[in-house]
Scaffold this motif. Structure first.
Motif, short mmCIF file in Angstrom:
data_model
loop_
_atom_site.label_atom_id
_atom_site.label_comp_id
_atom_site.label_asym_id
_atom_site.label_seq_id
_atom_site.Cartn_x
_atom_site.Cartn_y
_atom_site.Cartn_z
N GLN A 48 0.85 -1.18 0.00
CA GLN A 48 0.00 0.00 0.00
C GLN A 48 0.89 1.23 0.00
O GLN A 48 1.96 1.23 0.59
N ALA A 136 -7.86 1.63 -0.04
CA ALA A 136 -8.43 0.28 0.02
C ALA A 136 -9.46 0.11 -1.09
O ALA A 136 -10.25 1.02 -1.37
N ARG A 157 -6.48 -10.41 -1.76
CA ARG A 157 -6.00 -10.10 -0.40
C ARG A 157 -4.54 -10.47 -0.19
O ARG A 157 -3.84 -9.81 0.57
N ASP A 161 -4.37 -6.33 -2.82
CA ASP A 161 -4.76 -5.34 -1.83
C ASP A 161 -5.23 -6.04 -0.55
O ASP A 161 -6.38 -6.47 -0.46
N ARG A 163 -6.11 -4.87 2.10
CA ARG A 163 -7.18 -4.11 2.76
C ARG A 163 -8.51 -4.25 2.05
O ARG A 163 -9.51 -3.64 2.47
#
Length: 293
Positions: A48, A136, A157, A161, A163
């Protein structure tokens, strides 16, 4: 600025590569400054983006955990980011060589060769889908998942990502809910991520984010495709289908609970695929003589 002052707090690319995609992967923070982040088409899988200026806010809003920060070349930006997180009580390191594997002319040829020998898996930023590591993401698909609609969230996941938020709705509502929620529709007619001929949605997701470079994911895709479409043969597919159908019975009407229960199944399959592509082939056998001995 070189890596020497913070070398004891670095992680080698090959060591990080071995942990990406696993349930025990560290929080991966892309701390490249906004202009450098914006001009790049990729980020490391599962990362991220957090600007250096936003690190204090992140450290104050989340419980301390293991984290790895990386910048362009692994110099001042990521080293200082890791140091700041450690001061806040985090187990934080920086990626040696950064996203590019070091900077020619600033790092030694020996370090460049070492850092670039095995690179952590990268994922393509899809700003058109709203999935680029900056915020997100949301995803929506059809209710009552079995194979593809569980395999795809696992892939998101673990590699795209961590989140991400998922929604399961009735088939006729998928596209409308995607628009309402600002979500990516998948495994549904006319969705941007869905079946294409013999290829299932898991294949489409791999291609959309350029994750086929991981041979273990390619091996897992064959198993998922065989279990979901019966278009190819893979001996492991029958087991995946049986477990998936059993989980759908155990969690009938509770799709998110099924997703949570199935995550370790795909973690285990991916771990097995990594061993297979490395040539480690373990077979189970009953040997009474060895047991008696």
């Amino acid at each position: 600025m070189g890596n020497a002052p913070f070398s004891s707090f670095s992680i080698l690319p090959q060591d990080l590569a071995a942990r990406i995609g696993t349930p025990g992967a560290p929080l991966l923070l892309d701390v490249r400054r906004p202009p450098r982040f914006a001009e790049s088409t990729h980020l490391l899988a599962g990362a991220q983006h957090c600007t250096p200026e936003g690190l204090a806010r992140l450290a104050a809003s989340a419980p301390p955990c293991e984290a790895v920060a990386y910048c362009v070349y692994g110099h001042a930006v990521s080293q200082e980011a890791a140091a700041m997180l450690r001061q806040a009580g985090w187990n934080a390191r920086f990626l040696a060589g950064g996203f590019e594997g070091g900077e020619p002319g600033a790092d030694t040829p020996e370090d460049l060769a070492r850092w670039r020998a095995v690179r952590p898996l990268a994922v393509r930023k899809r700003t058109d889908l709203g999935v680029d590591g900056s915020t997100a993401s949301r995803w929506v698909t059809r209710a009552r998942p079995r194979i593809d609609r569980v395999a795809c969230p696992w892939l998101v996941r673990r590699f795209i990502d961590p989140r991400a938020e998922f929604f399961y709705v009735e088939a006729a509502q998928v596209l409308a809910e995607a628009q309402r929620l600002g979500a990516v529709a998948f495994d549904a007619p006319n969705a941007p991520i869905t079946h294409d001929g013999p290829w299932c949605s898991f294949d489409a997701l791999l291609a959309a984010f350029e994750l086929q470079a991981d041979p273990a994911l390619a091996a897992l895709a064959r198993i998922v495709r065989a279990a979901d479409t019966d278009a190819v043969q893979a001996p492991q597919a029958a087991g995946l289908l049986a477990v998936s159908l059993g989980l759908s019975q155990l969690h009938a009407g509770r799709d998110l609970a099924m997703l949570s229960a199935a995550m370790p199944v795909y973690d285990a399959l991916y771990a097995w695929c990594r061993l297979e592509v490395q040539g480690v082939q373990e077979r189970q056998g009953w040997t009474p003589e060895a047991v008696r001995a």
